[in-house]
Design an enzyme around this catalytic site. Sequence first.
Site, mmCIF file in Angstrom:
data_model
loop_
_atom_site.group_PDB
_atom_site.id
_atom_site.type_symbol
_atom_site.label_atom_id
_atom_site.label_comp_id
_atom_site.label_asym_id
_atom_site.label_seq_id
_atom_site.Cartn_x
_atom_site.Cartn_y
_atom_site.Cartn_z
ATOM 1 N N THR A 1 0.706 -1.566 -0.063
ATOM 2 C CA THR A 1 -0.068 0.108 0.080
ATOM 3 C C THR A 1 0.554 1.230 0.049
ATOM 4 O OG1 THR A 1 -1.659 -1.484 0.960
ATOM 5 C CG2 THR A 1 -1.958 0.868 1.998
ATOM 6 N N SER B 1 1.889 -7.588 -1.393
ATOM 7 C CA SER B 1 1.992 -8.694 -0.485
ATOM 8 C C SER B 1 1.665 -9.848 -0.300
ATOM 9 C CB SER B 1 2.621 -8.381 0.462
ATOM 10 O OG SER B 1 1.760 -8.104 2.311
ATOM 11 N N THR C 1 1.625 -3.820 4.099
ATOM 12 C CA THR C 1 1.346 -5.177 5.457
ATOM 13 C C THR C 1 0.697 -6.687 5.537
ATOM 14 O OG1 THR C 1 -1.095 -4.462 5.321
ATOM 15 C CG2 THR C 1 0.887 -3.397 6.087
HETATM 16 N N1 ASP Z 1 -2.438 -5.783 -0.336
HETATM 17 C C1 ASP Z 1 -1.398 -4.735 0.673
HETATM 18 C C2 ASP Z 1 -0.636 -5.763 0.412
HETATM 19 O O1 ASP Z 1 0.086 -6.048 1.331
HETATM 20 C C3 ASP Z 1 -1.792 -3.857 1.827
HETATM 21 C C4 ASP Z 1 -0.873 -3.625 2.542
HETATM 22 O O2 ASP Z 1 0.825 -3.057 2.038
HETATM 23 O O3 ASP Z 1 -1.640 -2.731 3.492
HETATM 24 O O4 ASP Z 1 0.815 -5.319 -0.006
#
Ligand code: ASP
Length: 325
Positions: free
Chosen positions: A12, A54, A85
Amino acid sequence: MKKILLIATGGTIASTKTDGGLAPALSPQQLLRHVPDAQAFCQVDAQQPMNLDSTNISPQHWLELAAIIEKNYSAYDGFVVCHGTDTLAYSAAALSYLIQGTRKPIVLTGAQRPIDREDTDARQNLLDSLRFASAGDSGVCIVFGGHVIAGTRARKTRTKSYNAFSSINFPDLAEVRDQRIVRFIPWAGGSGPRFTHKLNTRVMLLKLIPGLPPGAFSAAGDLCDGLIIESYGVGGIPDAYLGQLERLVALGKTIVLATQVPQEGSDLSIYQVGHRVKERYQLLEPYDMTLESTVTKLMWVLGQTTQPEEVRRLFYTPINYDLLF
Ligand code: ASP
């Protein structure tokens, strides 16, 4: 002036809006433009080996990240990995096993909102991470929402709040408050970096639910060399699966009996449903290790050895604060 290597992997923090939802698009240079204050205390070089949500990170990417850090280890004072995350806690745990004994900080961070949004947490997280990575002596850790969490102790416990990560069964290592670092856990020391280059990814996790068909149990076991069973409470195996368990043990699978309760860990000695299988089948248990650490540690252990005694010894050797028992 400290020299830091920023390794941007997506998430993100680096995402922009598309018609199909947020997707990683920004370069590390674009990320760094949002934290000009970092120039006061560090000089940052950057690499972007991947730019992924991710959700798409796999063990191959962990090995790639460890290889980049190994190659650049002597040239930098610290490393910051920007990461989505969703699987950040797994990557932090995996890097804790692949890179042991580091004295140079290896900090993973990310954000709940993209860095170019006004209400973002990304600028603060990136600035805090660069600050912590410039402060010397530390191992693999996560810096997020002001918390500094050991790489083996983090779990994403909130999907939307800025306070997304918790340290499980262990205190935060430190906090980054305003521009200061407040350490809660004294630095345990590092004996110098030891890199390992192999993981056995034939590890499966099976979450028990009441009524799970015994066939699911044996199918999961057949697909892997190491099976982690997320059982209930302090840990136990339902009677219905004892036959399957015996078969998998006879096939030489490493079985870890874990718990699906988020806090306080396993203790198979307490109830008959746990005690009888632990004694009889020499099962491993995670005690207070997180599930993310249990998964990645088992991949690391089985990548180093297949000897049951050595598997047991390595699994129960504390690494980067992962295990207190
Ligand atoms: N879907 C995103 C990821 O894990 C969520 C984030 O980065 O907060 O790449």
